[in-house]
Write a protein that holds these residues in place. Structure first.
Motif, PDB file in Angstrom:
ATOM      1  N   VAL A  69       0.752  -1.178   0.138  1.00 11.94           N
ATOM      2  CA  VAL A  69       0.111   0.046  -0.024  1.00 11.94           C
ATOM      3  C   VAL A  69       0.775   1.507  -0.008  1.00 11.94           C
ATOM      4  N   ARG A 118      -5.122  11.093   1.072  1.00 11.19           N
ATOM      5  CA  ARG A 118      -4.737   9.661   0.756  1.00 11.19           C
ATOM      6  C   ARG A 118      -4.781   8.587   1.981  1.00 11.19           C
ATOM      7  N   ARG A 128      -8.418   7.869   2.753  1.00  8.07           N
ATOM      8  CA  ARG A 128      -8.896   6.966   1.728  1.00  8.07           C
ATOM      9  C   ARG A 128      -8.367   5.657   2.010  1.00  8.07           C
ATOM     10  N   LEU A 129      -6.926   5.445   2.327  1.00  5.61           N
ATOM     11  CA  LEU A 129      -6.681   4.184   2.535  1.00  5.61           C
ATOM     12  C   LEU A 129      -7.026   3.511   3.856  1.00  5.61           C
ATOM     13  N   SER A 130      -7.687   4.231   4.678  1.00  9.98           N
ATOM     14  CA  SER A 130      -8.094   3.883   6.022  1.00  9.98           C
ATOM     15  C   SER A 130      -9.412   3.210   5.736  1.00  9.98           C
ATOM     16  N   PHE A 188       2.061   4.609  -2.784  1.00 13.28           N
ATOM     17  CA  PHE A 188       1.426   5.867  -2.167  1.00 13.28           C
ATOM     18  C   PHE A 188       2.131   7.270  -2.440  1.00 13.28           C
ATOM     19  N   LEU A 207      -9.219   0.033   3.531  1.00 12.21           N
ATOM     20  CA  LEU A 207      -8.591  -1.399   4.267  1.00 12.21           C
ATOM     21  C   LEU A 207      -9.691  -1.798   5.214  1.00 12.21           C
TER      22      LEU A 207
END
Length: 471
Positions: free
Chosen positions: A39, A59, A62-64, A43, A67
């Protein structure tokens, strides 16, 4: 909470064996670094970090929430439809992924608060109180609380508080974050999570059944025997566990409050379900009516159907896991079968009088000076000399080795008082090089026992299954 980790025979170097075991068992020590590489390598791309701080803070947010989908997938019961694992195999990975998601979500929130605070051209209050931003602030609160209460010491102190915080944080990530996120991801995100939660709802209702606890025997010892009417509980494999709720399905608390897992000590062809548990001061299960959510198999089928030599070593209430496997394997006429039970007090043997078990091939080690983790064993690398505690023995007949001889059919033929288990000596007849592929060591108990069992299995290249209990 408890989970089970199977290990297969691989006669390779120790570090390769550990690596293979980490891959097979979904160990967070292997999979979390791998996930972070996947990830974070893409990034930082196209844009300079120092001049585009705001972009990278977005970002992280959004990643949180991306996942979260993976995290929910890891908790599906009874098994994971994509990876083919049992849900217990993913508990440790789920915990660490949850912490990772929580941390980057909090960093995302703090990052924007700091950015707005130091930017003279904007008002931090006006930014934070805008509708979509304020939804993110609301979601930020339970995440921050969860990060604190998920610490092991606090979970052990008040598991109910942790669970409530966990549920609030979970639902805030599921319902609030998709609305807060920009660009809009609400519809596809909700559709994906809806499918996963529908599957979870089905697993909580399709095989559930109302049962009656008809007997509870404690006899002033640390272990309690609980008898449950079989009712409509579906068949299970030896070594399986069931999850019990105090509430009926029509009660909202059935869906919101945690269920308790208990390993089944009986076989499916018996008329009752036997449970052996170690309770706190306030028992969860008493005589009365409960709901069994479902039964879950955690034992590799090859252990049950293809094994030829099996040694079972359990401590305290871990006998519940070993008994079902032991009773089933007694019907198979194996080359070698031995059951070793490590207990603190010989009064705990009252459990054997309640369970329908043939005590041949069963040995008990009673050590009244046990540490808090229930068992003492001698590590495979330890000195092989026997150690005895100073115990006032009752008038009992013993052989030269210190074993208690008895004619009681519900008492094992050998009960060792004050003697610690010596893996190399007491399991000297277990390992046969020609049958390592079909040799299994089964352990259940505290971490010290499982670590010794793992070391013994690694040294002798036999298959290994372990189960332990943790909040």
């Amino acid at each position: 909470m408890r989970w089970l980790i199977p290990s297969r025979y691989t006669k390779v170097s120790p570090w390769k064996n550990r690596l293979l075991r980490s891959i097979r068992t979904a160990s967070p020590w292997f999979h979390m670094p791998l996930l972070m590489i996947l990830v974070f390598v893409p990034f930082i791309h196209h844009y300079a970090l120092t001049s585009n701080v705001s972009l990278y803070i977005k970002r992280l947010g959004r990643l949180s929430y991306v996942l979260v989908v993976l995290n929910v997938l890891l908790t599906l019961r009874p098994g994971n439809p994509i990876f083919g694992f049992n849900y217990l195999d993913f508990i440790s990975l789920h915990k660490w992924l949850s912490r990772f998601v929580t941390v980057i979500g909090i960093i995302h929130g703090i990052g924007f608060i700091v950015k707005w605070s130091i930017d003279p051209s904007v008002s931090m209050i006006s930014k934070a109180t805008r509708l979509y931003n304020f939804i993110g602030v609301v979601a930020f609160v339970p995440l921050s609380v969860l990060l604190f209460v998920s610490i092991r010491a606090f979970r052990r102190y008040s598991y109910k508080t942790f669970y409530i915080a966990h549920q609030l944080a979970q639902w805030s990530m599921v319902f609030l974050i998709p609305i807060h996120a920009r660009p809009r991801v609400t519809v596809p995100y909700f559709i994906i999570l809806l499918v996963l939660y529908v599957q979870r709802g089905i697993s909580y209702s399709y095989h559930s059944s109302t049962v009656h606890v008809t007997q509870r025997v404690k006899d002033e010892t640390s272990l309690t025997y609980v008898k449950v009417d079989r009712g409509t509980i579906r068949d299970w494999l030896p070594g399986s566990h069931l999850r019990i709720s105090k509430y009926k399905k029509r009660n909202p608390l059935y869906w919101l409050m945690p269920t308790k897992p208990y390993t089944i000590a009986s076989l499916p062809d018996e008329n009752q379900v036997d449970l052996v548990i170690r309770e706190n001061s306030v028992p969860y299960v008493v005589v009365g009516e409960y709901t069994v959510v479902d039964v879950y198999s955690t034992v590799p089928p090859t252990l049950l159907y293809d094994s030829q030599r099996v040694a079972i070593v359990v401590g305290g209430s871990g006998i519940s896991f070993g008994l079902g496997i032991f009773k089933y394997l007694q019907t198979r006429n194996l080359e070698y079968l031995k059951f070793i039970w490590l207990i603190r007090n010989n009064e705990d043997m009252h459990i054997l009088n309640q369970c329908n078990v043939d005590t041949n091939d069963l040995e008990v080690y009673v050590t009244r000076s046990l540490p808090q983790d229930d068992t003492q064993t001698k590590s495979p690398a330890a000195n092989s000399s026997s150690e005895f505690d100073d115990i006032d023995f009752e008038l009992e007949t013993m052989d030269d080795s210190g074993a208690l001889l008895t004619s009681d059919v519900k008492t094992p033929s050998k009960v060792h008082f004050g003697k610690k288990l010596d893996w190399q000596v007491d399991l000297a007849q277990f390992i046969e090089p020609r049958t390592l592929q079909n040799s299994w060591l089964v352990c259940c108990g505290p971490k010290s026992l499982l670590d010794d069992g793992q070391a013994y299995a690694d040294q002798n290249y036999c298959n290994f299954v372990k189960e332990f209990y943790s909040l």
